[in-house]
Write a protein that holds these residues in place. Structure first.
Motif, PDB file in Angstrom:
ATOM      1  N   GLY A  89       0.746  -1.360   0.113  1.00 30.94           N
ATOM      2  CA  GLY A  89      -0.178   0.067   0.063  1.00 30.94           C
ATOM      3  C   GLY A  89       0.892   1.407   0.150  1.00 30.94           C
ATOM      4  N   THR A  90       0.087   2.370  -0.568  1.00 27.63           N
ATOM      5  CA  THR A  90       0.898   3.546  -0.671  1.00 27.63           C
ATOM      6  C   THR A  90       1.238   3.929   1.020  1.00 27.63           C
ATOM      7  OG1 THR A  90      -0.248   4.101  -2.503  1.00 27.63           O
ATOM      8  CG2 THR A  90       0.823   6.069  -1.506  1.00 27.63           C
ATOM      9  N   PHE A  91       2.521   4.706   0.949  1.00 26.98           N
ATOM     10  CA  PHE A  91       2.967   5.072   2.331  1.00 26.98           C
ATOM     11  C   PHE A  91       2.208   6.617   2.660  1.00 26.98           C
ATOM     12  CE2 PHE A  91       5.898   1.840   1.684  1.00 26.98           C
ATOM     13  CZ  PHE A  91       6.471   1.688   3.201  1.00 26.98           C
ATOM     14  N   GLU A  92       0.780   6.201   3.404  1.00 30.25           N
ATOM     15  CA  GLU A  92      -0.021   7.523   3.767  1.00 30.25           C
ATOM     16  C   GLU A  92      -0.562   7.042   5.108  1.00 30.25           C
ATOM     17  OE1 GLU A  92      -2.182   8.089   0.452  1.00 30.25           O
ATOM     18  OE2 GLU A  92      -3.552   6.363   1.013  1.00 30.25           O
ATOM     19  N   PRO A  93      -0.984   7.920   5.948  1.00 27.91           N
ATOM     20  CA  PRO A  93      -1.555   7.546   7.231  1.00 27.91           C
ATOM     21  C   PRO A  93      -2.838   6.630   7.268  1.00 27.91           C
ATOM     22  CG  PRO A  93      -0.957  10.002   7.337  1.00 27.91           C
ATOM     23  CD  PRO A  93      -0.893   9.313   5.750  1.00 27.91           C
ATOM     24  N   ARG A  94      -3.489   6.899   6.207  1.00 26.73           N
ATOM     25  CA  ARG A  94      -4.656   5.933   6.179  1.00 26.73           C
ATOM     26  C   ARG A  94      -4.429   4.241   6.193  1.00 26.73           C
ATOM     27  NH1 ARG A  94      -7.132   3.817   1.127  1.00 26.73           N
ATOM     28  NH2 ARG A  94      -5.913   5.093  -0.026  1.00 26.73           N
ATOM     29  N   LEU A 153       7.385  -4.392   3.307  1.00 26.74           N
ATOM     30  CA  LEU A 153       6.402  -3.184   3.080  1.00 26.74           C
ATOM     31  C   LEU A 153       6.625  -2.778   1.419  1.00 26.74           C
ATOM     32  CD1 LEU A 153       6.731  -1.065   6.059  1.00 26.74           C
ATOM     33  CD2 LEU A 153       5.075  -3.000   5.705  1.00 26.74           C
ATOM     34  N   THR A 154       5.534  -2.885   0.603  1.00 21.45           N
ATOM     35  CA  THR A 154       5.894  -2.568  -0.760  1.00 21.45           C
ATOM     36  C   THR A 154       4.568  -1.199  -0.989  1.00 21.45           C
ATOM     37  OG1 THR A 154       4.100  -3.733  -1.879  1.00 21.45           O
ATOM     38  CG2 THR A 154       6.413  -4.813  -1.462  1.00 21.45           C
ATOM     39  N   LEU A 183      10.636  -2.211   0.311  1.00 15.03           N
ATOM     40  CA  LEU A 183      10.987  -2.357  -1.193  1.00 15.03           C
ATOM     41  C   LEU A 183      10.578  -1.093  -1.936  1.00 15.03           C
ATOM     42  CD1 LEU A 183      10.059  -6.127  -1.668  1.00 15.03           C
ATOM     43  CD2 LEU A 183      12.464  -5.056  -1.268  1.00 15.03           C
ATOM     44  N   GLY A 184       9.465  -0.348  -1.516  1.00 18.28           N
ATOM     45  CA  GLY A 184       8.942   0.800  -2.512  1.00 18.28           C
ATOM     46  C   GLY A 184       8.074   0.243  -3.547  1.00 18.28           C
TER      47      GLY A 184
END
Length: 241
Positions: A68-73, A98-99, A125-126
């Motif tokens: 998942g995108t790295f964001e608070p949600r 984490l990707t 891993l991005g």
């Protein structure tokens, strides 16, 4: 969206949760014109693939995965806290992979990893390509997705399509998508996330059962079925003109 709520002939919602949310925000729109049509996984088969380059340090069934995108949600910080608790309660911990691409309001994430003593355990891993992502889904011990809010939850369906045992939130659209094929947790409760991870880390039978349920549940979602439903909707609207 407000403009669409005034002029659209139909609204397609990607889950019943999204439909309810839309109608709460735009109560003037006729409810019978909001139609639920589910998306589906980009992965259509579960055939095993070879290990992609760059993943030699990961062993099959010996890592946790979150996508998942790295964001608070997406709730990465509570996931890290749960993983740190898990690590303190098992003799040998497995890495957490984490990707996902960079999002917003996640400054200090690396500091959190370091403060929890997880620098050697968390693998970031991005963004990864589809082949790499498929291998990760197919070879993780389990997929963990404690997101606070989802309109649908596409990574969960992708994970189920490829047979990954799933731990995910009991909020918004996710229970609707997962059905009985995963372990549901309160995303605000670190202990619940940790306990679910502990259960799967110790119980191979539970992991196998969830994997089988995931594959069966994933059959409910098909891009072919989605395309047919959208086409039928367009034809219905066209016939009213």
């Amino acid at each position: 969206v407000f403009d669409a709520s005034l002029h659209a002939d139909r609204i397609i919602a990607i889950s019943h949760h999204t439909r309810r949310s839309f109608l709460e925000i735009f109560p003037h729109y006729p409810a019978d014109r909001v139609v639920v049509i589910y998306p589906a996984s980009r992965f259509s088969c579960s055939s095993e693939i070879g290990r992609p380059r760059g993943l030699a340090h990961l062993r099959s069934s010996k890592f946790w995965l979150s996508v998942g995108t790295f964001e608070p949600r997406k709730n990465h910080r509570r996931l890290l806290a749960a993983y740190a608790k898990l690590k303190a309660n098992v003799e040998q911990s497995l890495p957490l992979v984490l990707t996902g691409g960079p999002g917003w309001l996640m400054h200090g994430f690396e500091d959190t990893v370091r403060e929890l003593g997880l620098t050697r355990d968390v693998v970031v891993l991005g963004y990864v390509d589809d082949t790499t992502l498929q291998w990760l889904y197919q070879n993780c011990l389990a997929f963990v997705y404690p997101s606070f809010y989802e309109g649908f939850g596409l990574p969960v369906v992708e994970a189920m399509t490829l047979g990954a045992p799933v731990i995910c939130s009991d909020t918004t659209s996710l229970p609707e998508v997962v059905g009985g094929a995963g372990l549901l947790v309160d995303p605000f409760e670190v202990d619940e996330i940790c306990q679910a991870m502990l259960k799967l880390s110790l119980d191979e039978v539970s992991r196998q059962t969830l994997s089988e349920r995931a594959l069966e549940r994933a059959k409910s979602f098909s891009w072919g079925r989605t395309a047919r439903a959208v086409l039928d909707l367009y034809e219905a609207v066209a016939s009213e003109s």
